[in-house]
Enzyme design. Structure first.
Site, PDB file in Angstrom:
ATOM      1  N   ARG A 164       0.843  -1.197   0.000  1.00 44.59           N
ATOM      2  CA  ARG A 164       0.000   0.000   0.000  1.00 44.59           C
ATOM      3  C   ARG A 164       0.879   1.248   0.000  1.00 44.59           C
ATOM      4  NH1 ARG A 164      -3.726   1.462   3.535  1.00 44.59           N
ATOM      5  NH2 ARG A 164      -2.585   0.741   5.342  1.00 44.59           N
ATOM      6  N   ARG A 183       0.447   4.652  19.605  1.00 49.52           N
ATOM      7  CA  ARG A 183       1.340   5.597  20.283  1.00 49.52           C
ATOM      8  C   ARG A 183       1.854   4.956  21.548  1.00 49.52           C
ATOM      9  NH1 ARG A 183      -1.220  10.544  22.067  1.00 49.52           N
ATOM     10  NH2 ARG A 183      -3.189   9.502  21.622  1.00 49.52           N
ATOM     11  N   LYS A 195       3.610  -7.282  11.872  1.00 55.12           N
ATOM     12  CA  LYS A 195       2.812  -7.480  10.656  1.00 55.12           C
ATOM     13  C   LYS A 195       3.104  -8.840  10.017  1.00 55.12           C
ATOM     14  CE  LYS A 195       1.627  -5.148   6.343  1.00 55.12           C
ATOM     15  NZ  LYS A 195       1.317  -3.853   5.750  1.00 55.12           N
TER      16      LYS A 195
END
Ligand code: BTN
Length: 324
Positions: free
Chosen positions: A122, A321, A187
């Site tokens: 992407r 975060r 991932k």
């Protein structure tokens, strides 16, 4: 069968084989064996070459075969797949289909490859695609609905990919908006959706899925990542079976989406959401939104609460975060 295929078949028992022996079995010269080994190494395969002993693979490898994928895949239902193409090497399976889309294409088509020289992720990123180390799959699907009516499409496909993997190997898999497959913050795979068509009538889609299967030692990817083999060790599902399960699950999701819209997927998303109720940043062009992730809305946009107000965002890059 190609030379590479036959050579890997011979090497797949994990033992050392001399160039002479391989050449004899394959009916080619030692030089031709060496050339093929070099090319496979260049495509990212780890093949040991030791003087006096010959060649051996780091891991045995199961190559993709269309009849195997189909027999697994067809066991549940006949999905009317127009084409299932297994390529050894291609720049990108998504580009392969995108470049060939034709107005006459109605039924689904699938392309898988052992290697991509220009695998695409992407946002214009590159997708690391070593030989036989991952699943590189692209599917063409034609929706009766228009592009404008297909909100949530990439989320629904991320969920379908998760479902397919879980059907073969139970593990803690989540989805990070819009469609990253995550395992404990790393991932495992990603989905690239490309659409073409009329916003109001029919929409043609190519969806590409990359799942890290067993990546070579020392693979360098610029974000935390994981592969299936690091999750389940030797209990890896067959690559052909996994490919079949992915095709079937994605086609199922597409037909639900086409018939009933995205609503059907919202609950499943909430159970698999990797960032819900956590502090996140959304990078939107050069703007950054900090807040708390509050799930998704009925169109598949991410909801982020900041300064006490929840807003929906249809695009952007989400990250957790860790600070504060
Ligand atoms: C992402 O960035 O997360 C999406 C990755 C999509 C990679 C797959 S691999 C098969 C298909 N062909 C490509 O070039 N990309 C997709």
């Amino acid at each position: 069968m190609s030379m590479h295929h036959n050579l890997l078949q011979l090497l797949s028992n994990g033992r050392f084989h001399s160039g002479e022996e391989l050449g004899r079995e394959l009916g080619v010269s030692r030089a031709a064996v060496w050339k093929s080994i070099k090319l496979l190494q260049k495509m990212g395969m780890t093949i040991f070459a030791i003087r006096g002993r010959g060649y051996s693979l780091e891991h045995s490898v199961e190559l993709l075969e269309s009849h195997k994928i189909c027999s697994e895949y067809m066991t549940n239902k006949d999905r009317n797949l127009e084409q299932l193409l297994v390529l050894e090497s291609v720049p990108s399976t998504n580009s392969y289909l995108m470049e060939r889309i034709d107005n006459d294409w109605v039924k689904p088509r699938a392309v898988v490859a052992e290697y991509q020289s220009e695998g695409r992720g992407r946002r214009g990123r590159n997708w690391c695609s070593p030989f036989a180390a991952s699943i590189y799959l692209s599917l063409f699907y034609s929706f009766d609905r228009g592009v404008a009516d297909l909100g949530g499409i990439s989320l629904a496909i991320g969920l379908a990919v998760r479902k397919a993997i879980l059907s073969l190997m139970p593990c803690e898999l989540s989805v990070k908006w819009p469609n990253d497959l995550m395992w404990k913050g790393k991932k495992l795979g990603g989905v690239l959706v490309e659409l073409s068509g009329d916003p109001l009538s029919e929409c043609k889609m190519v969806v590409g899925v990359g799942i890290n299967y067993r990546m070579p030692n020392g693979t360098n990817i610029d974000q935390p990542w994981i592969d299936l083999s690091s999750i389940v060790g030797d209990n890896l599902p067959s690559r052909n079976e996994l490919t079949g399960a992915l095709i079937e699950s994605i086609l199922d999701a597409c037909s639900v989406l086409d018939n009933s819209g995205f609503e059907q997927f919202i609950e499943e998303w909430s159970l698999a959401d990797a960032v819900v109720n956590q502090k996140v940043s959304l990078q939107l062009g050069n703007k950054r939104i900090d807040g708390i992730a509050r799930g998704i809305d009925s169109l598949g946009s991410i909801r982020i609460e900041s300064d006490g107000v929840v807003r929906s965002y249809a695009s952007g890059e989400v990250s957790l975060r860790v600070t504060e």
